[in-house]
Write an enzyme that holds these catalytic residues in place. Structure first.
Site, PDB file in Angstrom:
ATOM      1  N   LYS A   1      14.958 -11.004  27.618  1.00 47.75           N
ATOM      2  CA  LYS A   1      15.308 -10.039  26.528  1.00 47.75           C
ATOM      3  C   LYS A   1      16.316  -9.269  27.061  1.00 47.75           C
ATOM      4  O   LYS A   1      16.485  -8.453  27.966  1.00 47.75           O
ATOM      5  CB  LYS A   1      14.057  -9.125  26.374  1.00 47.75           C
ATOM      6  CG  LYS A   1      12.905  -9.832  25.669  1.00 47.75           C
ATOM      7  CD  LYS A   1      11.899  -9.028  25.315  1.00 47.75           C
ATOM      8  CE  LYS A   1      10.642  -9.748  24.391  1.00 47.75           C
ATOM      9  NZ  LYS A   1      10.144 -10.629  24.917  1.00 47.75           N
TER      10      LYS A   1
ATOM     11  N   ASP B   1       7.307 -11.948  31.305  1.00 45.84           N
ATOM     12  CA  ASP B   1       8.120 -11.168  30.437  1.00 45.84           C
ATOM     13  C   ASP B   1       8.026  -9.693  31.020  1.00 45.84           C
ATOM     14  O   ASP B   1       9.068  -9.379  31.477  1.00 45.84           O
ATOM     15  CB  ASP B   1       7.681 -11.260  28.972  1.00 45.84           C
ATOM     16  CG  ASP B   1       8.566 -10.715  27.891  1.00 45.84           C
ATOM     17  OD1 ASP B   1       9.339  -9.880  28.437  1.00 45.84           O
ATOM     18  OD2 ASP B   1       8.088 -10.582  26.976  1.00 45.84           O
TER      19      ASP B   1
ATOM     20  N   LYS C   1       0.068 -15.297  19.579  1.00 47.90           N
ATOM     21  CA  LYS C   1      -0.316 -14.211  19.945  1.00 47.90           C
ATOM     22  C   LYS C   1      -1.666 -14.130  20.325  1.00 47.90           C
ATOM     23  O   LYS C   1      -2.501 -14.340  19.376  1.00 47.90           O
ATOM     24  CB  LYS C   1       0.112 -13.046  19.211  1.00 47.90           C
ATOM     25  CG  LYS C   1       1.472 -12.677  19.173  1.00 47.90           C
ATOM     26  CD  LYS C   1       2.259 -12.141  20.230  1.00 47.90           C
ATOM     27  CE  LYS C   1       3.799 -11.787  20.108  1.00 47.90           C
ATOM     28  NZ  LYS C   1       4.202 -11.448  21.329  1.00 47.90           N
TER      29      LYS C   1
ATOM     30  N   ASP D   1       0.833 -15.959  24.209  1.00 49.73           N
ATOM     31  CA  ASP D   1       1.274 -14.456  24.526  1.00 49.73           C
ATOM     32  C   ASP D   1       0.175 -13.640  24.714  1.00 49.73           C
ATOM     33  O   ASP D   1      -0.313 -13.217  23.652  1.00 49.73           O
ATOM     34  CB  ASP D   1       2.519 -14.484  23.910  1.00 49.73           C
ATOM     35  CG  ASP D   1       3.234 -13.466  24.442  1.00 49.73           C
ATOM     36  OD1 ASP D   1       2.950 -12.710  25.449  1.00 49.73           O
ATOM     37  OD2 ASP D   1       4.391 -12.695  23.850  1.00 49.73           O
TER      38      ASP D   1
ATOM     39  N   GLU E   1       1.692 -16.693  28.756  1.00 47.38           N
ATOM     40  CA  GLU E   1       2.860 -15.643  28.837  1.00 47.38           C
ATOM     41  C   GLU E   1       2.161 -14.225  29.355  1.00 47.38           C
ATOM     42  O   GLU E   1       1.377 -13.594  28.485  1.00 47.38           O
ATOM     43  CB  GLU E   1       3.649 -15.462  27.578  1.00 47.38           C
ATOM     44  CG  GLU E   1       4.830 -14.680  27.698  1.00 47.38           C
ATOM     45  CD  GLU E   1       6.005 -14.746  26.814  1.00 47.38           C
ATOM     46  OE1 GLU E   1       6.873 -13.678  26.459  1.00 47.38           O
ATOM     47  OE2 GLU E   1       6.013 -15.778  26.125  1.00 47.38           O
TER      48      GLU E   1
END
Length: 366
Positions: free
Chosen positions: A265, A241, A165, A193, A218
């Site tokens: 997801k 995403d 992250k 991400d 990401e």
């Protein structure tokens, strides 16, 4: 076979770590999950679970899911749960959007379809193509020393796919990735991400500064257009995403050559029924996927794991074991995990059973 009853349960899932933190000052210690139980006239029950990753990550609000489900219940009671596309269409006619609420019902229908067929859901989704699935582990946003310690621990546990992250100031993230890169091993896949936190100039500054680091970026920016601009100029592979919530948006991304990979997801797209289409379109286009969900316990993990297991290894980038991110397990029979990989049983349906002692009954519809 007809649905006679729908029960809605909720529970709190506490994160195992210090805090689940990511860009934009977002940090959570617990997540509200929703479990749907569909009971049929045959005595079989189907289970579905959805859990938004807090109120400020995706277009879903955990406390609002029971209200959405109250509108959907009349549309599915009396219906045949094996007719998954029919159920999906009825839900879409009754309620615009709110894909996460629909996903809970859709997943429970697939569980019932597997049970009545005597087959695991992965067989119904195309067959067992990835019996042993690579897992990624998330290194939450924290001070560099803490993130380095998390990275070392996950590696010791056998994880070779690491999702880091990002979301400090850009220069701090550059320093962080350079520091962590000293520990990177040749067989590891790393994803940075950003969770849509950067402007495009910040994303470009980062990519140029660490162009020698083999890492995916990401969702670097909030909008699709910003991410597309970065994709065309960046020195790194781009994974998207938050930019995609529908099949139409995904198809646009493929036409524009907007990404090298995506995060699929299951709840965000409305369940397994639409997600299998997303999966197949990406596989055909050569877009590898992280098949996962936003959060959840064993039922949610089982749902996306069946989709991942029925995905070609060539198209499956990785998946994750969300049920092991929590201090409690809400179901028995969740997928097994060892040495950074996950696999499923051959039990019919999703292969999981809720622990009702850990669930709070919210609503019942008959």
């Amino acid at each position: 076979m007809r649905i006679e009853r729908m029960a809605v349960y909720t529970a709190s899932l506490e994160y195992t770590g210090k805090a689940y933190a990511f860009a934009g000052g977002r940090s959570h210690q617990a997540f509200e999950t929703t479990v749907v139980v569909l009971s049929t006239d045959t005595g079989l029950e189907g289970y579905g679970e959805v859990c938004p990753c807090g109120p400020n990550y995706m277009p879903a609000f955990a406390e609002g899911l029971p209200s959405c489900l109250s509108l959907l219940a009349p549309e599915i009671l009396g219906q045949d749960p094996r007719q998954v596309s029919v159920i999906q269409e009825r839900m879409n006619q009754a309620l615009t959007g709110q894909a996460v609420a629909k996903a809970a019902i859709d997943i429970a229908c697939w569980d019932l379809l597997g049970k009545v067929s005597g087959l695991p859901v992965y067989t119904l989704l195309g067959g067992l193509q990835s019996p042993s699935m690579p897992l990624h582990r998330i290194v939450p946003l924290a001070e560099p020393e803490e993130m380095e310690e998390s990275l070392r621990r996950y590696r010791d546990e056998g994880f070779r796919h690491i999702q880091i992250k990002l979301g400090h100031e850009v220069e701090e993230d550059i320093d962080l990735v350079r520091r962590l890169n000293k520990l990177k091993q040749a067989d590891e896949l790393w994803i940075g991400d950003i969770n849509a936190a950067w402007r495009r100039d910040e994303a470009m500054r980062f990519s140029q500064a660490v162009e020698d680091v083999n890492i995916y970026l990401e969702q670097p920016c909030r909008s699709y257009e910003e991410c597309l601009s970065v994709r065309r100029r960046a020195r790194h592979s781009i994974k998207l995403d938050e930019a995609f919530n529908t099949l139409n948006e995904l198809q646009r991304g493929i036409r524009d050559d907007a990404m090298d990979a995506i995060a699929l997801k299951v709840s965000k797209f409305g369940g397994l029924t639409p997600s299998r289409i997303i999966r197949d379109v990406c596989a055909d286009a050569g877009i590898p996927m992280t098949v996962e969900d936003a959060w959840g316990s064993g039922i949610a993990t089982a749902a996306y794991a069946h989709l991942a297991a029925s995905t070609s290894p060539r198209a499956l980038l990785n998946t994750t074991d969300l049920h092991n991110y929590n201090t409690v397990q809400l179901a028995t029979g969740a997928p097994e995990v060892a040495n950074g990989r996950m696999w499923l049983s051959d039990r019919p349906g999703l292969g999981v059973t809720p622990d009702y002692e850990l669930l709070s009954l919210r609503d019942v519809y008959e």
